[in-house]
Design a protein around this motif. Structure first.
Motif, mmCIF file in Angstrom:
data_model
loop_
_atom_site.group_PDB
_atom_site.id
_atom_site.type_symbol
_atom_site.label_atom_id
_atom_site.label_comp_id
_atom_site.label_asym_id
_atom_site.label_seq_id
_atom_site.Cartn_x
_atom_site.Cartn_y
_atom_site.Cartn_z
ATOM 1 N N ALA A 1 -6.172 0.280 -2.720
ATOM 2 C CA ALA A 1 -5.150 1.335 -2.734
ATOM 3 C C ALA A 1 -4.752 1.687 -4.158
ATOM 4 O O ALA A 1 -4.546 2.873 -4.487
ATOM 5 C CB ALA A 1 -3.925 0.879 -1.934
ATOM 6 N N CYS A 2 -4.634 0.681 -5.030
ATOM 7 C CA CYS A 2 -4.302 0.949 -6.433
ATOM 8 C C CYS A 2 -5.373 1.794 -7.103
ATOM 9 O O CYS A 2 -5.067 2.742 -7.835
ATOM 10 C CB CYS A 2 -4.129 -0.371 -7.187
ATOM 11 N N ARG B 1 -7.476 3.780 -5.643
ATOM 12 C CA ARG B 1 -7.503 5.106 -5.005
ATOM 13 C C ARG B 1 -6.362 5.996 -5.484
ATOM 14 O O ARG B 1 -6.557 7.209 -5.680
ATOM 15 C CB ARG B 1 -7.452 4.926 -3.482
ATOM 16 N N THR B 2 -5.198 5.419 -5.680
ATOM 17 C CA THR B 2 -4.011 6.216 -6.016
ATOM 18 C C THR B 2 -3.734 6.268 -7.520
ATOM 19 O O THR B 2 -2.814 6.974 -7.942
ATOM 20 C CB THR B 2 -2.768 5.627 -5.323
ATOM 21 N N VAL C 1 0.838 -1.203 0.000
ATOM 22 C CA VAL C 1 0.000 0.000 0.000
ATOM 23 C C VAL C 1 0.873 1.253 0.000
ATOM 24 O O VAL C 1 0.606 2.222 -0.730
ATOM 25 C CB VAL C 1 -0.964 -0.005 1.205
ATOM 26 N N ARG C 2 1.947 1.237 0.791
ATOM 27 C CA ARG C 2 2.843 2.396 0.820
ATOM 28 C C ARG C 2 3.477 2.630 -0.554
ATOM 29 O O ARG C 2 3.622 3.782 -0.994
ATOM 30 C CB ARG C 2 3.929 2.209 1.873
ATOM 31 N N THR D 1 -2.712 3.676 -9.407
ATOM 32 C CA THR D 1 -1.540 2.851 -9.661
ATOM 33 C C THR D 1 -1.980 1.574 -10.378
ATOM 34 O O THR D 1 -2.901 0.897 -9.914
ATOM 35 C CB THR D 1 -0.831 2.467 -8.344
ATOM 36 N N CYS E 1 2.123 1.889 -3.416
ATOM 37 C CA CYS E 1 1.059 2.476 -4.250
ATOM 38 C C CYS E 1 0.926 3.971 -3.987
ATOM 39 O O CYS E 1 0.639 4.745 -4.912
ATOM 40 C CB CYS E 1 -0.282 1.794 -3.959
ATOM 41 N N GLU E 2 1.130 4.361 -2.752
ATOM 42 C CA GLU E 2 0.947 5.767 -2.372
ATOM 43 C C GLU E 2 2.134 6.641 -2.746
ATOM 44 O O GLU E 2 2.045 7.872 -2.666
ATOM 45 C CB GLU E 2 0.676 5.848 -0.858
ATOM 46 N N ASN E 3 3.244 6.026 -3.169
ATOM 47 C CA ASN E 3 4.385 6.813 -3.636
ATOM 48 C C ASN E 3 3.979 7.508 -4.942
ATOM 49 O O ASN E 3 3.604 6.848 -5.905
ATOM 50 C CB ASN E 3 5.581 5.891 -3.875
ATOM 51 N N PRO E 4 4.051 8.822 -5.025
ATOM 52 C CA PRO E 4 3.543 9.530 -6.206
ATOM 53 C C PRO E 4 4.310 9.223 -7.489
ATOM 54 O O PRO E 4 3.807 9.505 -8.584
ATOM 55 C CB PRO E 4 3.693 11.009 -5.815
#
Length: 573
Positions: free
Chosen positions: A490-491, A493-494, A455-456, A496, A458-461
């Motif tokens: 998470a994918c 949402r972000t 998840v982290r 990814t 995925c959250e990396n811009p």
């Protein structure tokens, strides 16, 4: 069947393992591993090369070239045979267990006298491994996983190996006079990730020439059964091939019957019964009169049942019948829809071919764009630096549009660390066109830790794609234990994408996970993860896996135009 390259790759890899078991020089073992990979990925069949040509293969010197020549001449390599004899047969059996290395196999044999899988299972259940140095409760769990993987695989082989064999047999039989149709069917036509046996269908009035030809093939080791309608053989590689010869006017019915899964075929036969019909491999018949209604094509069979033609990759009884009846079958992605490959490697890291060769072969495939994504530095064995990566970027920019106008993207495959961190800081990542991030180590973290790690990432811009998300290797390593529904959320949402890694040993994500991820609104990237030019055609297996996951081209980012793709990769730019 298999190329000589594949056979020699396996032998040299085995020799490297045998060197490691017997306490041989680690550098020597590593040199054989490198040579094995280079030969397996070499585009030319090594059986056509002379000694000079063999030595031109990367990591192949005179000694290894001589061993290859020995194998091509005699069918064996003497030093491998000798080394095999020095290792107890039981240890070699244990080495086949995924997640059990050669050195630990030898420890089990020497310390506990374990020389079979059954003995190992008994020792695990009796908790006798825990007293050994380097073993413990977690080791026991891993070994149980490995044994389960091996037993599940059984005699099944990877999709690409089955496809190579099937296409060669189809080519041979198609040349025989009287052949009006020839193809493979069964689970191979449905493109399942592993194949138990190969079904070949022929349409012809006279079956005898085809049965005789199958039995006479040079790679036929045993005739299991011979008949007028069906003949079964076992190849020299242990693969069973079943050949059925159908009357030409039954071709469509036979193809439909021998392609669908058992559950899918039960559904179609139930529909036929409700319509007062009877469906078999010979046609669709009126149940009362016995009159044949249709049989020539699959399309006619499905149409008469009130269904559109259902793509073979969907015929698993996972809702395709109901969707067909509602007119809601997806317009599945095809290989022609793929505009580019977004995850590939060169010899700058662990690839086998130089940048220019990889780009040229990608252009020959007709791609509009192509990404080079060599490993970042956290995989220490790759010895990557910022300077090397920037120098490669200059070469990539210089080659942009030089091959049939194909656009080049310069990217990297980042390593997702134990805490979800990636190799380089944001200010350096910002200048890449694409960043793929993948888990390459610490597979045995807790479910909570693995989920948070992904998840982290995925959250990396700067991370656009999660590579081979479950990390599985089919028949060798299970996927990691993460909450993938949380990862899929998470994918989505972000923004990814999740990779469908097309390498036949991975096919990761698999079809069941794709179906789940799609329900979360995730986008996907079908990539070859090519480490040599011979890996680029693996794209076909990734696309087939995407089809099995009911994906359309709109779901897959590398079917999009470059302009749309770039907006996805770098939103806001």
């Amino acid at each position: 069947m298999a190329r000589a390259n594949d056979e020699i790759e396996a032998l040299l890899q085995e020799y490297a393992d045998l060197i490691a078991i017997t306490g041989g020089d680690a550098f020597r073992a590593r040199s054989y591993e490198k040579a094995a990979r280079a030969i397996g990925g070499h585009p030319t069949d090594v059986s056509t090369l002379d000694a000079k040509g063999l030595r031109e293969i990367p990591n192949v010197g005179k000694s290894i070239a001589d061993k290859i020549t020995e194998y091509l001449t005699s069918g064996q390599i003497s030093v491998v045979e000798e080394r095999r004899q020095s290792i107890p047969a039981g240890v070699r059996e244990l080495m086949a267990i995924p997640m059990l290395g050669p050195k630990k196999a030898l420890v089990l044999y020497e310390e506990l006298g374990i020389s079979s899988v059954d003995q190992l299972l008994d020792a695990i259940h009796e908790e006798r491994l825990r007293d050994l140095k380097g073993f413990g409760e977690k080791t026991e769990e891993n070994l149980l996983h490995g044994i389960a993987l091996m037993q599940k695989a059984g005699s099944r082989i990877l999709l690409n190996a089955a496809m190579d064999s099937a296409e060669q047999i189809v080519a041979e039989l198609s040349r025989i006079k009287g052949c009006e149709g020839c193809t493979y069917a069964g689970s191979l036509r449905r493109m399942r990730e592993t194949i138990g046996d190969i079904d070949i269908l022929v349409a012809a009035d006279d079956s005898a020439p085809f049965m005789a030809a199958l039995e006479a093939l040079p790679y036929t080791a045993e005739v299991i059964a011979h008949g007028r309608k069906k003949t079964s053989i076992r190849t020299t590689k242990g693969l069973q091939v079943d050949l059925r010869v159908l009357p030409p006017d039954s071709w469509g019915a036979g193809l439909q019957y021998f392609t669908g899964s058992t559950a899918h075929n039960i559904r179609t036969r139930e529909i036929a019964v409700r319509l007062g019909l009877k469906l078999s491999e010979y046609g669709l018949f009126d149940a009362e009169s016995g009159e044949r209604i249709t049989s020539a094509t699959e399309e006619e069979i499905y149409e008469r049942l009130g269904l559109p033609w259902i793509p073979p990759t969907l015929r698993e009884d996972r809702g395709e019948i109901a969707a067909g009846l509602r007119g809601e079958l997806p317009d599945l992605v095809t290989e022609d829809d793929i505009r580019g490959d977004l995850h590939t490697h060169t010899d700058l890291t662990d690839g086998l071919a130089p940048l220019e060769e990889m780009i040229a072969q990608a252009a020959a495939r007709g791609y509009s764009y192509y990404a080079v994504t060599d490993h970042a530095p956290d995989l220490a064995m790759q010895r990557m630096t910022k300077e090397k990566m920037l120098a490669q970027r200059e070469r990539v920019r210089a080659l942009d549009r030089k091959h049939r106008g194909m656009r080049l993207l310069h990217g990297t495959e980042l390593n997702i660390g134990p805490e979800g961190e990636v190799d380089w800081p944001g200010d350096f990542l910002a200048d890449f066109d694409i960043c793929v991030a993948s888990v390459h180590s610490h597979f045995n973290q807790s479910r909570h830790a693995l989920t948070g790690r992904l998840v982290r990432a995925c959250e990396n811009p700067y991370v656009s794609v999660i590579g081979h998300p479950t990390t599985r290797k089919i028949g060798k390593r299970p996927g990691i234990d993460a909450d993938f529904d949380a990862v899929f959320e998470a994918c989505a949402r972000t923004g990814t994408a999740l990779e469908i890694n097309a390498h036949p040993e991975r096919l990761d994500l698999g079809d069941e996970d794709i179906l789940r991820a799609k329900r979360h609104g995730v986008k996907f990237a079908v990539n070859s993860d090519a480490h040599s030019t011979t890996h680029l055609p693996y794209m076909r297996y990734g696309v087939a896996t995407a089809q099995r996951g009911w994906l359309t081209k709109d779901d897959i980012i590398n079917t999009w135009t470059l302009t749309k793709l770039k907006r996805f990769l770098r939103p806001g730019n």
